[in-house]
Design a protein around this motif. Structure first.
Motif, PDB file in Angstrom:
ATOM      1  N   GLY A  15     -42.067  28.391  10.331  1.00 19.11           N
ATOM      2  CA  GLY A  15     -43.098  27.405  10.628  1.00 19.11           C
ATOM      3  C   GLY A  15     -44.172  27.885   9.847  1.00 19.11           C
ATOM      4  N   GLN A  16     -45.612  27.267  10.458  1.00 12.59           N
ATOM      5  CA  GLN A  16     -46.687  27.501   9.958  1.00 12.59           C
ATOM      6  C   GLN A  16     -47.074  29.057   9.737  1.00 12.59           C
ATOM      7  OE1 GLN A  16     -49.976  25.736  12.179  1.00 12.59           O
ATOM      8  NE2 GLN A  16     -51.325  25.484  10.588  1.00 12.59           N
ATOM      9  N   MET A  17     -46.767  29.948  10.808  1.00 11.60           N
ATOM     10  CA  MET A  17     -47.183  31.345  10.513  1.00 11.60           C
ATOM     11  C   MET A  17     -46.235  31.966   9.386  1.00 11.60           C
ATOM     12  SD  MET A  17     -49.881  31.589  11.999  1.00 11.60           S
ATOM     13  CE  MET A  17     -49.939  33.245  12.217  1.00 11.60           C
ATOM     14  N   GLY A  18     -44.833  31.802   9.711  1.00  7.67           N
ATOM     15  CA  GLY A  18     -43.978  32.206   9.132  1.00  7.67           C
ATOM     16  C   GLY A  18     -43.973  32.232   7.542  1.00  7.67           C
ATOM     17  N   PRO A  39     -32.328  24.201   7.966  1.00  7.75           N
ATOM     18  CA  PRO A  39     -32.658  24.242   6.563  1.00  7.75           C
ATOM     19  C   PRO A  39     -33.798  23.149   6.306  1.00  7.75           C
ATOM     20  CG  PRO A  39     -30.309  23.871   6.933  1.00  7.75           C
ATOM     21  CD  PRO A  39     -31.085  23.902   8.109  1.00  7.75           C
ATOM     22  N   GLN A  40     -34.036  22.278   7.419  1.00 11.97           N
ATOM     23  CA  GLN A  40     -35.294  21.144   7.179  1.00 11.97           C
ATOM     24  C   GLN A  40     -36.605  21.940   7.391  1.00 11.97           C
ATOM     25  OE1 GLN A  40     -34.830  18.000  10.242  1.00 11.97           O
ATOM     26  NE2 GLN A  40     -33.976  16.832   8.556  1.00 11.97           N
ATOM     27  N   ALA A  41     -36.550  23.106   8.250  1.00 10.07           N
ATOM     28  CA  ALA A  41     -37.642  23.932   8.235  1.00 10.07           C
ATOM     29  C   ALA A  41     -38.024  24.586   6.892  1.00 10.07           C
ATOM     30  CB  ALA A  41     -37.545  24.736   9.395  1.00 10.07           C
ATOM     31  N   LEU A  42     -36.999  25.205   6.412  1.00 12.91           N
ATOM     32  CA  LEU A  42     -37.085  25.963   5.141  1.00 12.91           C
ATOM     33  C   LEU A  42     -37.565  24.903   4.131  1.00 12.91           C
ATOM     34  CD1 LEU A  42     -33.969  28.188   4.841  1.00 12.91           C
ATOM     35  CD2 LEU A  42     -36.279  28.782   5.182  1.00 12.91           C
ATOM     36  N   ALA A  43     -37.111  23.711   4.091  1.00  8.75           N
ATOM     37  CA  ALA A  43     -37.610  22.916   2.812  1.00  8.75           C
ATOM     38  C   ALA A  43     -39.172  22.468   3.170  1.00  8.75           C
ATOM     39  CB  ALA A  43     -36.823  21.585   2.993  1.00  8.75           C
ATOM     40  N   LYS A  44     -39.716  22.528   4.327  1.00  8.12           N
ATOM     41  CA  LYS A  44     -40.908  22.056   4.562  1.00  8.12           C
ATOM     42  C   LYS A  44     -41.764  23.225   4.437  1.00  8.12           C
ATOM     43  CE  LYS A  44     -43.640  20.123   8.508  1.00  8.12           C
ATOM     44  NZ  LYS A  44     -43.783  20.365  10.005  1.00  8.12           N
ATOM     45  N   THR A  77     -33.561  31.540   2.779  1.00  5.90           N
ATOM     46  CA  THR A  77     -32.278  31.487   3.209  1.00  5.90           C
ATOM     47  C   THR A  77     -32.051  31.189   4.703  1.00  5.90           C
ATOM     48  OG1 THR A  77     -30.103  32.985   3.536  1.00  5.90           O
ATOM     49  CG2 THR A  77     -32.258  34.018   3.865  1.00  5.90           C
ATOM     50  N   SER A  78     -30.761  30.785   5.157  1.00  2.00           N
ATOM     51  CA  SER A  78     -30.428  30.449   6.581  1.00  2.00           C
ATOM     52  C   SER A  78     -29.390  31.725   6.812  1.00  2.00           C
ATOM     53  CB  SER A  78     -29.777  29.284   6.752  1.00  2.00           C
ATOM     54  OG  SER A  78     -31.006  28.203   6.596  1.00  2.00           O
ATOM     55  N   ASN A  79     -29.042  32.559   5.913  1.00  2.04           N
ATOM     56  CA  ASN A  79     -28.323  33.737   6.148  1.00  2.04           C
ATOM     57  C   ASN A  79     -28.716  35.002   6.492  1.00  2.04           C
ATOM     58  OD1 ASN A  79     -26.053  35.326   6.161  1.00  2.04           O
ATOM     59  ND2 ASN A  79     -25.431  35.219   3.914  1.00  2.04           N
ATOM     60  N   MET A  80     -28.618  35.338   7.675  1.00  8.46           N
ATOM     61  CA  MET A  80     -29.363  36.524   7.900  1.00  8.46           C
ATOM     62  C   MET A  80     -28.891  37.983   7.377  1.00  8.46           C
ATOM     63  SD  MET A  80     -30.315  37.969  11.688  1.00  8.46           S
ATOM     64  CE  MET A  80     -31.129  36.354  12.565  1.00  8.46           C
TER      65      MET A  80
END
Ligand code: CAA
Length: 286
Positions: A15-18, A39-44, A77-80
């Motif tokens: 998000g905005q902070m991250g 993944p959409q949040a990562l793209a944004k 990444t989405s992989n922790m």
């Protein structure tokens, strides 16, 4: 851990902070894994960081080459499991104690033994988050202000068991990121929100009880006390839901009725008027 050993950080939450925190770290020579399950949040997040870097290049604050290097230090990444290589992991996910605790349990399993686990929480107890891990002495609050690339402060919060070593490494890292550090003990609202949120809440009471218009309350504080934004405009910027949840933490944690959230703030949140992110809050942005 010495700050020189912090070569890679993990940021959880796009998000905005991250995304702002990831940008600041990459701009200061640190390799970053930015993790979000969506993944959409990562793209944004990637698009917003790229736009911000391109703006700095266009203003000649960064050379083209420096801009490319900053973006090269950032991986999504989405992989922790990828966070295993991080020396410090900072979470900037939703302000829910239960959700953060679940994340800390997962991070504790995945992170290397020496890694520091930091939280960007604006009000949740670091001591309680730390107690969900097997490394409470390596858990700390690292509270960036919004927007992280612009604001000069990091509020470091020491939990009951945070070690001096963890504190020193986090402080040194914060200074390496070009920020001024303040240190708070782990009490509701820490320093900044302990003082800021009652002011915002009081501005809502002034509006609620008809003392003045929203414009005059904001202009009063902007021009009368040299704040960059009036308190109601700032509440819209932060998010009215976030302001309400911090007031509730202050009210419960400090046990004093002076922290009771203003009914108008509660009503706006109930109505979905959450501020800029929703296009409407105290003001209409549509
Ligand atoms: N990312 C990167 N840069 C940004 C940015 C962002 N999200 N937003 C603004 N900027 C940059 C602009 O590019 C501009 O840069 P230059 O000076 O190099 O041109 C500079 O910041 C000023 O921006 P603007 O001219 O667009 O607008 P402004 O002068 O009105 O400043 C502001 C915008 C920095 C947000 C200013 O209004 C401000 O400081 N407001 C108060 C913010 C604040 O109080 N934040 C803390 C909230 S509390 C908190 O975060 C804690 C919590 O837990 C709730």
């Amino acid at each position: 851990m010495a700050t020189a050993e912090i070569k890679m950080i993990g940021v959880v939450g796009g998000g905005q902070m991250g995304s702002g925190i990831a940008q600041v770290a990459a701009m200061h020579g640190i390799n970053v894994w930015l993790l979000d399950t969506d993944p959409q949040a990562l793209a944004k997040a990637t698009a917003s960081i790229s736009a911000s870097i391109n703006l700095l290049v266009s203003k000649a604050r960064l050379s083209q080459e420096q801009g490319t290097d900053v973006l090269g230090r950032l991986r999504c990444t989405s992989n922790m499991e990828e966070l295993h290589s991080a020396d410090l992991i900072i979470e900037a996910i939703v302000e829910s104690e239960d959700i953060k605790k679940t994340l800390f349990v997962q991070l504790d399993k995945i992170a290397k033994r020496s890694a520091i686990l930091a939280s960007n929480t604006s009000s949740i107890s670091i001591t309680r988050l730390a107690s969900s891990t097997s490394r409470p002495h390596q858990v700390i609050g690292m509270h960036f202000m919004n927007p992280p690339p612009v604001m000069k402060l990091i509020e470091i919060v020491r939990g009951a068991d945070t070690s001096d070593e963890t504190f020193k490494a986090t402080k040194a890292l914060s200074e390496r990121l070009g920020k001024t550090v303040i240190t708070s003990q782990d009490y509701s609202g820490f320093i900044v929100n302990r003082v800021l949120m009652p002011m915002i809440n009081e501005a809502f009471f002034a509006l609620y009880t008809g003392v003045a218009t929203k414009e005059d309350i904001d202009t009063g504080m902007k021009l009368g006390t040299n704040h960059p934004m009036g308190p109601l405009e700032l509440a819209d910027f932060i998010g009215l839901d976030v302001c309400l949840s911090i007031m509730k933490v202050l009210h419960v944690g400090l046990g004093d009725n002076k922290y009771a959230p203003c009914p108008l703030l509660v009503q706006y949140v109930d109505a979905g008027r959450l501020g800029r992110k929703r296009g409407i809050g105290v003001y209409d942005y549509t």
